[in-house]
Design a protein around this motif. Structure first.
Motif, short mmCIF file in Angstrom:
data_model
loop_
_atom_site.label_atom_id
_atom_site.label_comp_id
_atom_site.label_asym_id
_atom_site.label_seq_id
_atom_site.Cartn_x
_atom_site.Cartn_y
_atom_site.Cartn_z
N ASP A 364 2.61 40.42 2.57
CA ASP A 364 2.95 41.72 1.98
C ASP A 364 3.02 41.71 0.46
O ASP A 364 2.88 42.75 -0.18
CB ASP A 364 4.30 42.22 2.54
CG ASP A 364 4.20 42.54 4.03
OD1 ASP A 364 3.05 42.73 4.50
OD2 ASP A 364 5.23 42.57 4.71
N VAL A 365 3.26 40.53 -0.12
CA VAL A 365 3.39 40.47 -1.59
C VAL A 365 2.14 39.88 -2.24
O VAL A 365 2.13 39.57 -3.42
CB VAL A 365 4.64 39.65 -2.00
CG1 VAL A 365 5.90 40.37 -1.56
CG2 VAL A 365 4.58 38.24 -1.44
N GLY A 366 1.06 39.72 -1.46
CA GLY A 366 -0.22 39.30 -2.02
C GLY A 366 -0.44 37.80 -2.08
O GLY A 366 -1.40 37.34 -2.71
N ILE A 367 0.41 37.02 -1.41
CA ILE A 367 0.20 35.56 -1.37
C ILE A 367 -0.78 35.23 -0.25
O ILE A 367 -0.63 35.71 0.88
CB ILE A 367 1.54 34.82 -1.15
CG1 ILE A 367 2.48 35.10 -2.34
CG2 ILE A 367 1.31 33.32 -0.98
CD1 ILE A 367 3.86 34.52 -2.18
N GLU A 368 -1.78 34.41 -0.56
CA GLU A 368 -2.81 34.07 0.44
C GLU A 368 -2.22 33.17 1.51
O GLU A 368 -1.70 32.09 1.23
CB GLU A 368 -4.00 33.39 -0.24
CG GLU A 368 -5.15 33.12 0.71
CD GLU A 368 -6.37 32.50 0.04
OE1 GLU A 368 -7.12 33.26 -0.61
OE2 GLU A 368 -6.55 31.27 0.15
N LEU A 369 -2.36 33.61 2.76
CA LEU A 369 -1.89 32.82 3.89
C LEU A 369 -3.00 31.96 4.49
O LEU A 369 -2.76 30.86 4.99
CB LEU A 369 -1.32 33.75 4.97
CG LEU A 369 -0.17 34.66 4.55
CD1 LEU A 369 0.20 35.60 5.70
CD2 LEU A 369 1.02 33.82 4.12
N ALA A 370 -4.25 32.47 4.44
CA ALA A 370 -5.40 31.73 4.97
C ALA A 370 -6.64 32.16 4.20
O ALA A 370 -6.82 33.34 3.92
CB ALA A 370 -5.56 32.00 6.46
N PRO A 371 -7.50 31.21 3.84
CA PRO A 371 -8.72 31.56 3.09
C PRO A 371 -9.73 32.26 3.99
O PRO A 371 -9.62 32.25 5.22
CB PRO A 371 -9.25 30.20 2.62
CG PRO A 371 -8.72 29.22 3.61
CD PRO A 371 -7.39 29.76 4.06
N ALA A 372 -10.71 32.86 3.35
CA ALA A 372 -11.80 33.50 4.10
C ALA A 372 -12.56 32.45 4.89
O ALA A 372 -12.67 31.29 4.50
CB ALA A 372 -12.73 34.23 3.13
N LYS A 373 -13.11 32.90 6.02
CA LYS A 373 -13.83 31.98 6.91
C LYS A 373 -15.06 32.69 7.48
O LYS A 373 -15.00 33.88 7.79
CB LYS A 373 -12.92 31.51 8.04
CG LYS A 373 -13.57 30.53 9.02
CD LYS A 373 -12.62 30.13 10.14
CE LYS A 373 -11.54 29.20 9.62
NZ LYS A 373 -10.75 28.62 10.74
N ILE A 374 -16.16 31.94 7.60
CA ILE A 374 -17.37 32.50 8.21
C ILE A 374 -18.18 31.36 8.83
O ILE A 374 -18.12 30.22 8.37
CB ILE A 374 -18.21 33.26 7.16
CG1 ILE A 374 -19.22 34.20 7.83
CG2 ILE A 374 -18.91 32.31 6.19
CD1 ILE A 374 -19.83 35.23 6.89
N GLY A 375 -18.92 31.66 9.89
CA GLY A 375 -19.74 30.66 10.57
C GLY A 375 -21.15 30.62 10.02
O GLY A 375 -21.49 31.30 9.05
N CYS A 376 -22.00 29.82 10.66
CA CYS A 376 -23.40 29.73 10.25
C CYS A 376 -24.29 29.57 11.47
O CYS A 376 -23.84 29.16 12.54
CB CYS A 376 -23.62 28.58 9.26
SG CYS A 376 -23.44 26.95 9.97
N THR A 377 -25.56 29.88 11.31
CA THR A 377 -26.50 29.91 12.43
C THR A 377 -27.18 28.57 12.69
O THR A 377 -27.82 28.40 13.71
CB THR A 377 -27.61 30.94 12.16
OG1 THR A 377 -28.29 30.59 10.94
CG2 THR A 377 -27.03 32.34 12.04
#
Length: 631
Positions: A364-377
């Motif tokens: 709620d206060v803008g602290i990152e809890l987990a980074p962005a994540k994405i898969g690959c083909t």
């Protein structure tokens, strides 16, 4: 009074020195053929002379010839700068002139009369180009290739108009659509050929092992439609929606509708007529009205001057009616995709699986809890990466450095992006220019497509060619088709493919007919944007030395195809494409405009430039100036 200065001319000793330099250079060209004779033993008879000339050129360009060029130019002789298609003939011509000028050299050099003469090199390139891409149009030697959009399967008029306006080759990218769609495109093209009395080659391009981002978590089912406004917020073009039946297999959008197509039940659609009003309350609770401005067999065109958000719960009601049969819901609204926003300094996790990715998660206060994540083909590609190597996404728009490697994922620190961040979505390209990836360029899907391609296409495009072995694999697979095997187009789009280009060309010469595509999008990311001009020049030089036709591809007149108007830089880029044998256009709503524009540019450039040579056509401004009478 001083006598006028005379032009400095080389002495006999200097001429002899230059002459011996040229003879030494010639000996190296001859030696290169002896050293690499095993390549010549394998090439098709159609390419024997061209393979020999390519070996001459590779030996020729393995030395720094600039001092020799300066010496020759100072004597008013050829500086060897246009030797690509006839290397030995150029060197021999210079050697003969130097021998005639020398007062010390008594014995004429023993020159080989069997080398490719000046006109023969141009003739071989012309013959190979016609064999691959078909005959040239009158007034324009460079062919125009157009990537077919999916709608070409059901829009015969589009294919007909493209062929009429100047298209010489059709490109079907097998990374998109399916056999059914490709078959319809082929049938439309053949029909257009019969009606116009023209011929057009079909190039079908194999997808290859393209490394792409995986899917993202789906967002809400919503479509945003908005009009175009000017700088002070006034509507200058209404939002246009094409309403079509949910029961038809393929859409038939109006030519004016390029952005939004919605499906509705067919019975409700039949009640609509021009002049009707459709009322609705959009997802924000805002009242909106759509006006029916056109009606056809397969749908209606509606307009609005206000922004609206449509969901599956949005009710459409024909104005002035209350009965249930006069109202309906929008069908088949896809889930929107929530992109990942990446700024310099952000962390991104790239996983080996294709489970849906997500943006960074904050409290709620803008602290990152987990980074962005994405898969690959293509998870096996990640086996070849090392910490500290660069990784690029979405045609080089986002760049990062590999910080850490774990069993199932790699952790990336973003280095290149806009300060406010760029969006990363699913199915976007990933490039690993620092990594040595040894994956075969033919995938299982590629092999499955070959039967269809051999039956209906003139040329098969091989994507992500990294080595001569990739070419051999395709050649081996095509042998079973005998006389029906298509010609080959090699896409050079990786750093490895560029570095291995000499052996790739010499191996491809085992085939009777082939060409090269400079895939400048991926190649720029792989080699570095600052090197792209140099890289594409080198590919053009080597291919001309091999008498191999080149297709100039990626983002040519992209603004014209997508928006209808070009930028100045795009016009210059398209004119540079005249040095290739074919220029490729990508699809877009204004592709017809792009074909017309490119046809005009290439036709005009033909009188001014052939490869690296400037053609001294009469210039009107020069004629007008010199014809002025002076009193």
């Amino acid at each position: 009074m001083k006598s006028p200065e005379t032009t400095s001319y080389p002495s006999s000793d200097q001429i002899e020195k230059i002459f011996l330099e040229v003879l030494d250079l010639r000996s190296e060209l001859v030696g290169a053929v002896d050293t690499f004779q095993y390549y010549l033993d394998e090439v098709d008879e159609n390419h024997v002379e061209s393979a020999r000339n390519l070996l001459h050129y590779l030996a020729f360009r393995s030395k720094d010839l600039r001092p020799l060029q300066i010496s020759l130019a100072a004597m008013g002789l050829s500086s060897l700068g246009r030797a690509e298609s006839h290397v030995m003939a150029t060197v021999d011509a210079v050697a003969n002139v130097l021998f005639g000028l020398s007062r010390k050299v008594r014995q004429a050099p023993a020159l080989n009369n069997s080398t490719i003469k000046f006109k023969k090199g141009e003739k071989l390139l012309s013959e190979h180009t016609e064999s691959l891409l078909g005959p040239a149009r009158e007034g324009r030697g460079v062919r125009v290739m157009v990537t077919m959009p999916s709608e070409a399967a059901d829009n015969f008029g589009l294919v007909y108009n493209l062929l009429q306006e100047g298209m010489d080759c059709v490109r079907i990218n097998c990374a998109h659509d399916n056999v059914e769609v490709w078959m319809k495109i082929v049938k439309n093209l053949r029909k257009a050929e019969r009606e116009l009395g023209k011929r057009c080659r079909i190039i079908m391009e194999l997808p290859g092992p393209k490394l792409r981002t995986g899917p993202l978590n789906p967002g809400p089912q919503v479509i945003k439609v908005r009009p175009v406004r000017n700088e002070i917020g006034r509507v200058i073009r209404p939002a246009v929606i094409w309403l079509t039946s949910e029961n038809i297999t393929h859409f038939h959008p109006s030519p004016k509708c390029t952005r939004c197509v919605l499906q509705v039940p067919d019975p409700w659609l039949q009640y609509l007529n021009v002049g009707n009003k459709i009322k609705l309350i959009d997802a924000r609770g805002s009242k909106r009205v759509l006006s029916v401005v056109d009606s056809k067999d397969h749908g209606c065109l509606v307009e609005t001057n206000k922004t609206l958000y449509l969901t599956p719960q949005t009710v459409l009601r024909i104005s002035g009616t209350e009965a249930d049969k006069y109202q309906t819901h929008v069908e088949n609204i896809p889930h929107s995709e929530i992109p990942i926003i990446l700024k310099p300094g952000d962390q991104l996790i790239l996983t080996r699986n294709q489970s849906p990715g997500h943006p960074a998660i904050y409290d709620d206060v803008g602290i990152e809890l987990a980074p962005a994540k994405i898969g690959c083909t293509l998870p096996e590609a990640l086996d070849h990466v090392e910490v500290g190597e660069m990784i690029w996404f979405n045609d080089g728009k986002i760049g990062g450095v590999i910080d850490r490697i774990e069993d199932e994922e790699i952790i990336i620190r973003i280095k290149q992006s806009r300060e406010k961040g760029r969006k990363l979505r699913g199915d976007k390209g990933i490039n690993l220019p620092d990594s040595y990836i040894s994956l075969p360029s033919l995938t299982v899907d590629d092999l499955n497509y070959l039967d269809f391609i051999a039956e209906y296409a003139d040329v098969v495009g091989l994507s992500f060619v990294n080595s001569a072995r990739d070419v051999e694999m395709l050649q081996d697979r095509l042998e079973k088709y005998g006389d029906k095997q298509p010609a080959i187009m090699l896409k050079i789009e990786t750093k490895q493919g560029f570095h291995n280009l000499p052996s790739i060309l010499l191996t491809a010469m085992r085939s009777h007919c082939f060409g090269v595509m400079i895939a400048r999008g991926d190649l720029a990311v792989e080699c570095g944007f600052e090197r792209m001009a140099e890289v594409q020049e080198e590919i053009l030089w080597l291919c001309e030395a091999a008498h191999v036709p080149v297709i100039w591809a990626t983002q040519v007149l992209e603004s014209v195809a997508k928006k209808g108007t070009p930028s100045r830089a795009e016009i210059t880029d398209a004119a540079m494409g005249h040095r290739a044998e074919c220029v490729m256009l990508n699809k877009g709503p204004y592709i017809l405009n792009a074909v017309r524009t490119l046809d005009d540019i290439l036709s005009r450039m033909q009188a001014h430039q052939i490869k690296k040579s400037s053609m001294l056509r009469e210039l009107r401004l020069a004629r007008e100036f010199t014809s002025i009478k002076r009193y």
